[in-house]
Motif scaffolding. Structure first.
Motif: not given
Length: 125
Positions: A33, A52, A57, A59, A105-106
């Motif tokens: 990412c 990503y 994905r 954010f 994911s984080e």
């Protein structure tokens, strides 16, 4: 080894737009990412956007949702951060950062393994 070089910063008035570029030298796997961070004087560095490499994905920090958009040029392997409707509160040094594989994911600041040198964004009212 991935290397990153940012460009595109500058000075604009509130409501204006800038597009930041992050030239990526090296390979980032589909599990990797690229994140965009900013740091204002006297404040902690914060992540404002992340994409990503699987292309599915993204954010965005709440403060930039609807105003900033991250994109990737698959031909050049570069990343971009389009910043619209800029506010004085967006004034900061902006950095791109990468982890070449296994992004969760984080992501915490320390999870990124490669950083660019930064580019200054100044927004006047």
């Amino acid at each position: 080894q991935v290397q990153l070089v940012e460009s595109g910063g500058g000075s604009v008035q509130a409501g204006g737009s800038l597009r930041l570029s992050c030239v990526v030298r090296g390979y980032i796997y589909t599990t990797g990412c690229v994140g965009w961070f900013r740091q204002a004087p006297g404040k902690d560095r914060e992540e404002v956007a992340r994409a990503y490499r699987d292309g599915r994905r993204m954010f965005y920090h709440d403060s930039v949702k609807g105003r900033f958009a991250i994109s990737q040029d698959t031909n050049s392997n570069n990343e971009y951060l389009q910043m619209n409707n800029l506010e004085p509160g967006d004034t900061a040094m902006y950095y791109c950062a990468a982890k070449s594989r296994s992004c969760g994911s984080e992501m915490a600041l320390r999870d990124y393994t490669t950083w660019g040198q930064g580019t200054q964004v100044t927004v006047s009212s």
